[in-house]
Design a protein around this motif. Structure first.
Motif, PDB file in Angstrom:
ATOM      1  N   LEU A 141       0.860  -1.185   0.000  1.00 47.20           N
ATOM      2  CA  LEU A 141       0.000   0.000   0.000  1.00 47.20           C
ATOM      3  C   LEU A 141       0.894   1.232   0.000  1.00 47.20           C
ATOM      4  N   ALA A 142       0.694   2.103  -0.963  1.00 45.31           N
ATOM      5  CA  ALA A 142       1.384   3.392  -0.979  1.00 45.31           C
ATOM      6  C   ALA A 142       0.444   4.429  -0.385  1.00 45.31           C
ATOM      7  N   LEU A 143       0.906   5.137   0.631  1.00 49.24           N
ATOM      8  CA  LEU A 143       0.085   6.129   1.326  1.00 49.24           C
ATOM      9  C   LEU A 143       0.540   7.513   0.896  1.00 49.24           C
ATOM     10  N   VAL A 144      -0.310   8.197   0.151  1.00 47.77           N
ATOM     11  CA  VAL A 144       0.050   9.455  -0.500  1.00 47.77           C
ATOM     12  C   VAL A 144      -0.700  10.618   0.133  1.00 47.77           C
ATOM     13  N   LYS A 145       0.056  11.605   0.590  1.00 47.70           N
ATOM     14  CA  LYS A 145      -0.537  12.803   1.203  1.00 47.70           C
ATOM     15  C   LYS A 145      -0.031  14.032   0.453  1.00 47.70           C
ATOM     16  N   ASP A 146      -0.978  14.868   0.020  1.00 41.71           N
ATOM     17  CA  ASP A 146      -0.633  16.090  -0.722  1.00 41.71           C
ATOM     18  C   ASP A 146       0.250  15.795  -1.936  1.00 41.71           C
ATOM     19  N   ALA A 177      -0.129   6.439  10.033  1.00 40.85           N
ATOM     20  CA  ALA A 177       0.452   7.237   8.962  1.00 40.85           C
ATOM     21  C   ALA A 177      -0.291   8.551   8.765  1.00 40.85           C
ATOM     22  N   ASP A 178      -1.328   8.771   9.554  1.00 36.55           N
ATOM     23  CA  ASP A 178      -2.123  10.008   9.464  1.00 36.55           C
ATOM     24  C   ASP A 178      -2.740  10.173   8.070  1.00 36.55           C
ATOM     25  N   ILE A 179      -3.087   9.055   7.449  1.00 34.38           N
ATOM     26  CA  ILE A 179      -3.691   9.095   6.117  1.00 34.38           C
ATOM     27  C   ILE A 179      -5.214   9.017   6.207  1.00 34.38           C
ATOM     28  N   ILE A 180      -5.740   8.668   7.391  1.00 36.14           N
ATOM     29  CA  ILE A 180      -7.168   8.681   7.683  1.00 36.14           C
ATOM     30  C   ILE A 180      -7.383   9.386   9.010  1.00 36.14           C
ATOM     31  N   ASN A 181      -8.610   9.766   9.285  1.00 35.75           N
ATOM     32  CA  ASN A 181      -8.958  10.350  10.578  1.00 35.75           C
ATOM     33  C   ASN A 181      -9.243   9.206  11.550  1.00 35.75           C
ATOM     34  N   TYR A 182      -8.250   8.854  12.338  1.00 31.71           N
ATOM     35  CA  TYR A 182      -8.345   7.705  13.242  1.00 31.71           C
ATOM     36  C   TYR A 182      -8.673   8.185  14.647  1.00 31.71           C
ATOM     37  N   SER A 183      -9.706   7.612  15.241  1.00 27.18           N
ATOM     38  CA  SER A 183     -10.147   8.052  16.565  1.00 27.18           C
ATOM     39  C   SER A 183      -9.709   7.109  17.680  1.00 27.18           C
ATOM     40  N   GLY A 184      -9.019   6.026  17.329  1.00 30.71           N
ATOM     41  CA  GLY A 184      -8.588   5.078  18.349  1.00 30.71           C
ATOM     42  C   GLY A 184      -7.260   5.454  18.971  1.00 30.71           C
ATOM     43  N   ASN A 185      -6.705   4.511  19.727  1.00 33.19           N
ATOM     44  CA  ASN A 185      -5.438   4.711  20.424  1.00 33.19           C
ATOM     45  C   ASN A 185      -4.296   4.184  19.561  1.00 33.19           C
ATOM     46  N   LEU A 186      -3.440   5.079  19.076  1.00 32.89           N
ATOM     47  CA  LEU A 186      -2.337   4.676  18.206  1.00 32.89           C
ATOM     48  C   LEU A 186      -1.252   3.906  18.944  1.00 32.89           C
ATOM     49  N   VAL A 187      -1.134   4.117  20.229  1.00 31.54           N
ATOM     50  CA  VAL A 187      -0.060   3.487  20.999  1.00 31.54           C
ATOM     51  C   VAL A 187      -0.304   1.996  21.202  1.00 31.54           C
ATOM     52  N   ASP A 188      -1.564   1.580  21.266  1.00 28.76           N
ATOM     53  CA  ASP A 188      -1.901   0.173  21.494  1.00 28.76           C
ATOM     54  C   ASP A 188      -2.577  -0.416  20.264  1.00 28.76           C
ATOM     55  N   PRO A 189      -1.832  -1.110  19.408  1.00 29.32           N
ATOM     56  CA  PRO A 189      -2.409  -1.696  18.193  1.00 29.32           C
ATOM     57  C   PRO A 189      -3.413  -2.798  18.515  1.00 29.32           C
ATOM     58  N   PRO A 190      -4.499  -2.881  17.759  1.00 29.89           N
ATOM     59  CA  PRO A 190      -5.548  -3.872  18.050  1.00 29.89           C
ATOM     60  C   PRO A 190      -5.268  -5.245  17.456  1.00 29.89           C
ATOM     61  N   PHE A 191      -4.062  -5.771  17.656  1.00 34.01           N
ATOM     62  CA  PHE A 191      -3.753  -7.095  17.124  1.00 34.01           C
ATOM     63  C   PHE A 191      -4.525  -8.155  17.898  1.00 34.01           C
ATOM     64  N   GLN A 192      -4.965  -9.148  17.185  1.00 31.51           N
ATOM     65  CA  GLN A 192      -5.689 -10.244  17.829  1.00 31.51           C
ATOM     66  C   GLN A 192      -4.768 -11.040  18.745  1.00 31.51           C
ATOM     67  N   ASN A 193      -3.509 -11.152  18.326  1.00 32.93           N
ATOM     68  CA  ASN A 193      -2.545 -11.926  19.115  1.00 32.93           C
ATOM     69  C   ASN A 193      -1.209 -11.193  19.097  1.00 32.93           C
ATOM     70  N   GLN A 194      -0.863 -10.541  20.199  1.00 36.34           N
ATOM     71  CA  GLN A 194       0.356  -9.746  20.253  1.00 36.34           C
ATOM     72  C   GLN A 194       1.611 -10.596  20.001  1.00 36.34           C
ATOM     73  N   LYS A 195       1.548 -11.901  20.271  1.00 29.90           N
ATOM     74  CA  LYS A 195       2.722 -12.754  20.098  1.00 29.90           C
ATOM     75  C   LYS A 195       3.071 -12.919  18.627  1.00 29.90           C
TER      76      LYS A 195
END
Length: 221
Positions: A141-146, A177-195
């Motif tokens: 995925l290429a994330l393009v801003k401006d 990447a600030d390519i969408i308006n994200y309202s969640g917590n960026l510090v804690d990724p929502p991975f199903q399995n952190q391992k």
């Protein structure tokens, strides 16, 4: 459920309700202190904000936002990134099954985040772009801003190193990447399995996440 657990849950509900009531009381008290002129001004500002938001939404939709679409050529890519401030472009190949996995998630996110344009381009039809953007892993995925490519999601490494990542995980990564308006917590990724996480994205500072660069010079397919 035991009696003690029921009492504990009921206590937490009461506590939450009390907090909400206090917040509402504070807002009502604030409104009571306003005169008619201030209330009218507040109402006018809110109406103007709603009107502006609606006009912005209509503009996005007129430019193809809200749908995940395929573009036929490299020339179309430059036109798309010129028209829209935020663009997510999926470089895919028909013979790579993981591209189909991304397609499903991107179609969902395109409808949710109309502030961003979601497109896909067959890498075999875009040799110049792939060389210029150093795209060697499919999918990417290429994330393009401006009009400038700011970031890449290369394969599934940043998504938990699994084919079973959730749409929320991809949404989190795009938010980093600030390519969408994200309202969640960026510090804690929502991975199903952190391992399963095979990347350094766990519990990073927000600025570090958005400032990270990626190397797509991999032989992975």
């Amino acid at each position: 459920m035991t009696a003690n657990e029921s009492v504990e849950i009921f206590s937490k509900v009461l506590q939450t309700t009390s907090i909400i009531e206090e917040q509402l009381d504070a807002e009502l008290q604030k409104l009571d202190c306003m005169d008619e002129g201030e209330l009218g001004l507040l109402k006018q500002r809110r109406l103007e904000a709603l009107k502006k938001a609606q006009l912005q939404k209509q503009e996005w939709l007129s430019k193809g936002h809200g749908e995940y679409m395929e573009i036929p050529s490299e020339r179309d890519f430059f036109q798309q990134v010129k028209e829209s401030k935020n663009v997510v472009c999926h470089f895919y190949r028909d013979t790579t099954f993981r591209c189909l996995i991304l397609d499903k998630h991107l179609a969902t996110l395109a409808k949710k985040h109309i502030e961003t344009k979601f497109i896909k381009l067959n890498a075999e039809k875009a040799p110049f772009l792939c060389e210029r953007l150093r795209i060697k892993v499919i999918p990417t995925l290429a994330l393009v801003k401006d009009g400038k490519t700011q970031d890449y999601v290369v394969g599934f490494t940043d998504l938990g190193n699994t084919d079973d990542f959730t749409t929320e995980t991809l949404e989190w990564r795009l938010g980093c990447a600030d390519i969408i308006n994200y309202s969640g917590n960026l510090v804690d990724p929502p991975f199903q399995n952190q391992k399963k996480l095979g990347t350094s994205f766990t519990k990073l500072d927000k600025k570090t996440i958005r400032g990270k660069t990626y190397d797509s010079d991999s032989d992975e397919d």
